[in-house]
Design a protein around this motif. Structure first.
Motif, PDB file in Angstrom:
ATOM      1  N   CYS A   1      95.575  12.995  -6.251  1.00  0.00           N
ATOM      2  CA  CYS A   1      96.719  12.212  -5.770  1.00  0.00           C
ATOM      3  C   CYS A   1      96.604  11.836  -4.298  1.00  0.00           C
ATOM      4  O   CYS A   1      97.156  10.811  -3.890  1.00  0.00           O
ATOM      5  N   VAL A   2      95.915  12.627  -3.500  1.00  0.00           N
ATOM      6  CA  VAL A   2      95.827  12.322  -2.070  1.00  0.00           C
ATOM      7  C   VAL A   2      95.190  10.956  -1.833  1.00  0.00           C
ATOM      8  O   VAL A   2      95.781  10.109  -1.159  1.00  0.00           O
ATOM      9  N   PRO A   3      93.997  10.660  -2.380  1.00  0.00           N
ATOM     10  CA  PRO A   3      93.460   9.306  -2.147  1.00  0.00           C
ATOM     11  C   PRO A   3      94.288   8.213  -2.822  1.00  0.00           C
ATOM     12  O   PRO A   3      94.374   7.089  -2.306  1.00  0.00           O
ATOM     13  N   LEU A   4      94.910   8.541  -3.962  1.00  0.00           N
ATOM     14  CA  LEU A   4      95.752   7.553  -4.634  1.00  0.00           C
ATOM     15  C   LEU A   4      96.911   7.128  -3.744  1.00  0.00           C
ATOM     16  O   LEU A   4      97.176   5.933  -3.575  1.00  0.00           O
ATOM     17  N   PHE A   5      97.604   8.100  -3.152  1.00  0.00           N
ATOM     18  CA  PHE A   5      98.746   7.774  -2.304  1.00  0.00           C
ATOM     19  C   PHE A   5      98.335   7.343  -0.900  1.00  0.00           C
ATOM     20  O   PHE A   5      99.120   6.737  -0.189  1.00  0.00           O
ATOM     21  N   LYS A   6      97.116   7.659  -0.499  1.00  0.00           N
ATOM     22  CA  LYS A   6      96.640   7.229   0.810  1.00  0.00           C
ATOM     23  C   LYS A   6      96.199   5.767   0.792  1.00  0.00           C
ATOM     24  O   LYS A   6      96.503   5.001   1.693  1.00  0.00           O
ATOM     25  N   PHE A   7      95.455   5.384  -0.252  1.00  0.00           N
ATOM     26  CA  PHE A   7      94.864   4.054  -0.290  1.00  0.00           C
ATOM     27  C   PHE A   7      95.476   3.126  -1.331  1.00  0.00           C
ATOM     28  O   PHE A   7      95.526   1.920  -1.132  1.00  0.00           O
ATOM     29  N   GLY A   8      95.927   3.661  -2.468  1.00  0.00           N
ATOM     30  CA  GLY A   8      96.422   2.814  -3.549  1.00  0.00           C
ATOM     31  C   GLY A   8      97.892   2.454  -3.436  1.00  0.00           C
ATOM     32  O   GLY A   8      98.270   1.283  -3.540  1.00  0.00           O
TER      33      GLY A   8
END
Length: 86
Positions: free
Chosen positions: A25-32
């Protein structure tokens, strides 16, 4: 893993799923999420950690509640601890 300190029904499988979901979830909420038209600004200002932490906790609870064998092991360990202490 923090949830296991406060909730006695947390299983090993629930902890593992929570860690994996939090990691993903971290990259999802950071970049997506900031790229979404409607809620992008909100997630851009909020940051990635609060929603990742929330989804991770929910995934851990749901997995622990569905993990019957793990739940039996947790209850067995808890009764062994109670018996040894008493």
């Amino acid at each position: 893993m923090i949830l296991s300190l406060y909730w006695s029904k947390m299983t090993a499988r629930g902890s593992l799923v929570a860690m994996i979901v939090g990691f993903l979830c971290v990259p999802l909420f950071k970049f997506g999420a900031p790229e979404l038209a409607v809620v992008g600004d909100f997630f851009g200002q909020l940051g990635e950690l609060p929603p990742a932490f929330l989804l991770s906790g929910l995934a851990g609870v749901a997995t622990s509640l569905m993990d019957r064998k793990g739940g039996e092991r947790v209850l067995g360990a808890a009764s062994d601890i109670d018996h040894a202490a008493g």
